[in-house]
Design an enzyme around this catalytic site. Structure first.
Site, PDB file in Angstrom:
ATOM      1  N   ASP A  46       0.142   0.229   6.797  1.00 18.82           N
ATOM      2  CA  ASP A  46      -0.177  -0.728   5.739  1.00 18.82           C
ATOM      3  C   ASP A  46       0.342  -2.107   6.130  1.00 18.82           C
ATOM      4  OD1 ASP A  46      -0.897  -0.918   2.605  1.00 18.82           O
ATOM      5  OD2 ASP A  46       0.843  -2.189   3.043  1.00 18.82           O
ATOM      6  N   TYR A  51       1.670 -10.788   5.991  1.00 18.50           N
ATOM      7  CA  TYR A  51       2.852 -10.314   6.732  1.00 18.50           C
ATOM      8  C   TYR A  51       2.940 -10.954   8.121  1.00 18.50           C
ATOM      9  CZ  TYR A  51       2.577  -6.564   3.177  1.00 18.50           C
ATOM     10  OH  TYR A  51       2.474  -5.862   2.006  1.00 18.50           O
ATOM     11  N   LYS A  76      -4.781  -6.684   3.958  1.00 18.29           N
ATOM     12  CA  LYS A  76      -4.985  -7.293   2.636  1.00 18.29           C
ATOM     13  C   LYS A  76      -5.328  -8.772   2.786  1.00 18.29           C
ATOM     14  CE  LYS A  76      -1.131  -4.354   1.192  1.00 18.29           C
ATOM     15  NZ  LYS A  76      -0.163  -4.440   2.301  1.00 18.29           N
ATOM     16  N   HIS A 109      -4.933  -8.824  -2.234  1.00 14.88           N
ATOM     17  CA  HIS A 109      -3.470  -8.643  -2.273  1.00 14.88           C
ATOM     18  C   HIS A 109      -2.894  -8.911  -3.674  1.00 14.88           C
ATOM     19  CE1 HIS A 109       0.124  -8.825   0.730  1.00 14.88           C
ATOM     20  NE2 HIS A 109       0.477  -8.237  -0.379  1.00 14.88           N
ATOM     21  N   LYS A 232       8.889   1.404   4.363  1.00 14.35           N
ATOM     22  CA  LYS A 232       9.130   0.547   5.531  1.00 14.35           C
ATOM     23  C   LYS A 232      10.532   0.783   6.069  1.00 14.35           C
ATOM     24  CE  LYS A 232      11.326  -3.404   6.884  1.00 14.35           C
ATOM     25  NZ  LYS A 232      12.669  -3.928   6.544  1.00 14.35           N
ATOM     26  N   SER A 233      10.648   0.832   7.381  1.00 16.81           N
ATOM     27  CA  SER A 233      11.961   0.799   8.024  1.00 16.81           C
ATOM     28  C   SER A 233      11.757   0.380   9.470  1.00 16.81           C
ATOM     29  CB  SER A 233      12.629   2.176   7.984  1.00 16.81           C
ATOM     30  OG  SER A 233      13.886   2.089   8.630  1.00 16.81           O
ATOM     31  N   VAL A 234      12.746  -0.306  10.028  1.00 15.39           N
ATOM     32  CA  VAL A 234      12.703  -0.583  11.473  1.00 15.39           C
ATOM     33  C   VAL A 234      13.791   0.236  12.179  1.00 15.39           C
ATOM     34  CG1 VAL A 234      11.693  -2.884  11.266  1.00 15.39           C
ATOM     35  CG2 VAL A 234      14.176  -2.650  11.195  1.00 15.39           C
ATOM     36  N   ARG A 238      15.570   6.376  10.370  1.00 11.06           N
ATOM     37  CA  ARG A 238      14.963   6.344   9.031  1.00 11.06           C
ATOM     38  C   ARG A 238      13.447   6.504   9.094  1.00 11.06           C
ATOM     39  NH1 ARG A 238      18.262   1.381   6.153  1.00 11.06           N
ATOM     40  NH2 ARG A 238      20.072   2.598   5.478  1.00 11.06           N
ATOM     41  N   ASN A 242      11.967   9.353   6.806  1.00 11.95           N
ATOM     42  CA  ASN A 242      11.013   9.077   5.726  1.00 11.95           C
ATOM     43  C   ASN A 242       9.700   9.851   5.898  1.00 11.95           C
ATOM     44  OD1 ASN A 242      12.907   7.310   4.707  1.00 11.95           O
ATOM     45  ND2 ASN A 242      11.895   5.458   5.472  1.00 11.95           N
TER      46      ASN A 242
HETATM   47  P1  NAD Z   1      10.589   0.106   0.555  1.00 10.45           P
HETATM   48  O1  NAD Z   1      10.755   0.588  -0.839  1.00 10.45           O
HETATM   49  O2  NAD Z   1       9.758   0.852   1.509  1.00 10.45           O
HETATM   50  O3  NAD Z   1      12.064  -0.097   1.128  1.00 10.45           O
HETATM   51  C1  NAD Z   1      12.287  -0.513   2.442  1.00 10.45           C
HETATM   52  C2  NAD Z   1      13.773  -0.776   2.631  1.00 10.45           C
HETATM   53  O4  NAD Z   1      14.516   0.361   2.202  1.00 10.45           O
HETATM   54  C3  NAD Z   1      14.125  -0.977   4.097  1.00 10.45           C
HETATM   55  O5  NAD Z   1      14.045  -2.332   4.448  1.00 10.45           O
HETATM   56  C4  NAD Z   1      15.544  -0.459   4.164  1.00 10.45           C
HETATM   57  O6  NAD Z   1      16.455  -1.453   3.743  1.00 10.45           O
HETATM   58  C5  NAD Z   1      15.551   0.645   3.126  1.00 10.45           C
HETATM   59  N1  NAD Z   1      15.279   1.994   3.674  1.00 10.45           N
HETATM   60  C6  NAD Z   1      14.145   2.450   4.282  1.00 10.45           C
HETATM   61  N2  NAD Z   1      14.270   3.740   4.589  1.00 10.45           N
HETATM   62  C7  NAD Z   1      15.498   4.123   4.178  1.00 10.45           C
HETATM   63  C8  NAD Z   1      16.195   5.340   4.229  1.00 10.45           C
HETATM   64  N3  NAD Z   1      15.657   6.428   4.747  1.00 10.45           N
HETATM   65  N4  NAD Z   1      17.448   5.374   3.708  1.00 10.45           N
HETATM   66  C9  NAD Z   1      18.005   4.270   3.150  1.00 10.45           C
HETATM   67  N5  NAD Z   1      17.390   3.089   3.073  1.00 10.45           N
HETATM   68  C10 NAD Z   1      16.138   3.016   3.583  1.00 10.45           C
HETATM   69  O7  NAD Z   1      10.132  -1.432   0.439  1.00 10.45           O
HETATM   70  P2  NAD Z   1       8.931  -2.322   0.914  1.00 10.45           P
HETATM   71  O8  NAD Z   1       8.950  -2.602   2.360  1.00 10.45           O
HETATM   72  O9  NAD Z   1       8.948  -3.474  -0.028  1.00 10.45           O
HETATM   73  O10 NAD Z   1       7.622  -1.463   0.543  1.00 10.45           O
HETATM   74  C11 NAD Z   1       6.948  -0.637   1.480  1.00 10.45           C
HETATM   75  C12 NAD Z   1       5.624  -1.230   1.881  1.00 10.45           C
HETATM   76  O11 NAD Z   1       4.826  -1.500   0.722  1.00 10.45           O
HETATM   77  C13 NAD Z   1       5.723  -2.605   2.555  1.00 10.45           C
HETATM   78  O12 NAD Z   1       6.202  -2.525   3.868  1.00 10.45           O
HETATM   79  C14 NAD Z   1       4.302  -3.058   2.419  1.00 10.45           C
HETATM   80  O13 NAD Z   1       3.487  -2.403   3.374  1.00 10.45           O
HETATM   81  C15 NAD Z   1       3.972  -2.602   1.013  1.00 10.45           C
HETATM   82  N6  NAD Z   1       4.183  -3.671  -0.002  1.00 10.45           N
HETATM   83  C16 NAD Z   1       3.094  -4.191  -0.630  1.00 10.45           C
HETATM   84  C17 NAD Z   1       3.235  -5.178  -1.582  1.00 10.45           C
HETATM   85  C18 NAD Z   1       2.031  -5.717  -2.270  1.00 10.45           C
HETATM   86  O14 NAD Z   1       2.127  -6.731  -2.968  1.00 10.45           O
HETATM   87  N7  NAD Z   1       0.891  -5.090  -2.130  1.00 10.45           N
HETATM   88  C19 NAD Z   1       4.509  -5.677  -1.907  1.00 10.45           C
HETATM   89  C20 NAD Z   1       5.613  -5.118  -1.266  1.00 10.45           C
HETATM   90  C21 NAD Z   1       5.445  -4.113  -0.336  1.00 10.45           C
END
Ligand code: NAD
Length: 275
Positions: A46, A51, A76, A109, A232-234, A238, A242
């Site tokens: 996604d 981005y 998006k 978006h 999301k994670s880098v 994780r 996930n």
């Molecule tokens: P998320 O809820 O996926 O959280 C990501 C964060 O959680 C990471 O940066 C890290 O700090 C933490 N994390 C990840 N894995 C973990 C684990 N196993 N244990 C502990 N902490 C962990 O947040 P996100 O990135 O905002 O949302 C996911 C995806 O949704 C985005 O990457 C994007 O693709 C999408 N998104 C879309 C919109 C939109 O407006 N359409 C907005 C925000 C996000």
């Protein structure tokens, strides 16, 4: 491990779990994160014009050698590209960056209701789908009045609405609307962006009970509700963690307990005013 698919209202199948790349820097970080995710078994990515990392996502996909048909790629439309023609030009640019002829899902978006261009934009999306540039079309951050307007003024019900959802922001009303209208719910920030939710006592107790991590408990809750998620994670461990949410099941009362955490804790912007 096989990820279940959800059949969208146009017959297209989408893997219920994917990998999100918001706030993943273009270049090495994004290329490596996507490569690791593909390695771990993710087949759904996604991204978004906003981005700034579509090119890196495309490079990682190309390098992986995975057959295009096995991947599900979403992008998006940027907020400054609304409009029937403009949306299609923007998709052409995204395709060029991704190195693809077609995406699997293209989303508006944000609705930007004050701008009042989302209906016209949606007509451009219908044309992009007819032209084969995307297999499915959907929206993101649409509220019920915006979805009602698309239903009244256009011929196509969005296949998905990608909205903020996590246990402390459950979106019960909007999700019920989706169910009633054949729209799949994609849950963005499914982990609450890794904030206080993952330290919540209820989540920690369930993690203990199931011998899983807090993130896995929360992702499992989404999966059992039928939400499509792309955490999301880098962090390599994780990314793997996930993805590993299909080897256990939460009892119905534990799903209900998590649902009961809903406190209306929106993290992101209000779609009625954003953009
Ligand atoms: P998320 O809820 O996926 O959280 C990501 C964060 O959680 C990471 O940066 C890290 O700090 C933490 N994390 C990840 N894995 C973990 C684990 N196993 N244990 C502990 N902490 C962990 O947040 P996100 O990135 O905002 O949302 C996911 C995806 O949704 C985005 O990457 C994007 O693709 C999408 N998104 C879309 C919109 C939109 O407006 N359409 C907005 C925000 C996000």
């Amino acid at each position: 491990m096989s990820v279940p698919t959800i059949t969208l209202n146009d017959g297209v199948q989408i893997p219920q779990l994917g990998f999100g790349v918001w706030q993943v820097d273009a270049g090495t970080e994004a290329e490596e994160a996507v490569a690791r995710a593909l390695d771990a078994g993710y087949r759904h990515i996604d991204t978004a014009q906003m981005y700034g990392n579509e090119e890196s996502v495309g490079k990682a996909i190309a390098k992986s050698g995975i057959a295009r048909g096995e991947l599900f790629v979403t992008t998006k439309l940027n907020n400054d590209r609304h409009g029937r023609q403009e949306a299609q030009k923007a998709l052409d640019e995204s395709l060029a960056k991704l190195g693809l002829d077609q995406v699997d899902l293209y989303l508006i978006h944000w609705p930007q209701p004050k701008r009042d261009a989302y209906v016209d934009t949606w007509r451009g999306f219908e044309e992009a789908k007819a032209a084969g540039k995307t297999r499915s079309i959907g929206v993101s951050n649409f509220q019920i009045p915006h979805l009602d307007r698309l239903a009244a003024e256009t011929d196509t019900v969005p296949s998905v609405n990608q909205i903020e959802v996590h246990p402390d922001f459950g979106q019960a009303v909007l999700r019920a609307y989706h169910r009633d209208h054949g729209i799949a719910t994609e849950a963005w920030s499914p982990l609450g962006q890794g904030g206080p939710l993952l330290q919540d006592g209820v989540v920690l107790a369930l993690a203990e009970k199931y011998g899983r991590t807090p993130a896995q408990i929360v992702l499992r809750w989404h999966i059992q509700l039928g939400n499509i998620v792309f955490p999301k994670s880098v962090t390599p461990s994780r990314i793997v963690e996930n993805f590993d949410v299909f080897g256990f099941e939460l009892a119905d009362d534990d799903v209900a307990t998590l649902t009961g955490l809903d406190a209306g804790n929106r993290i992101g912007p209000d779609p009625d005013t954003f953009g």
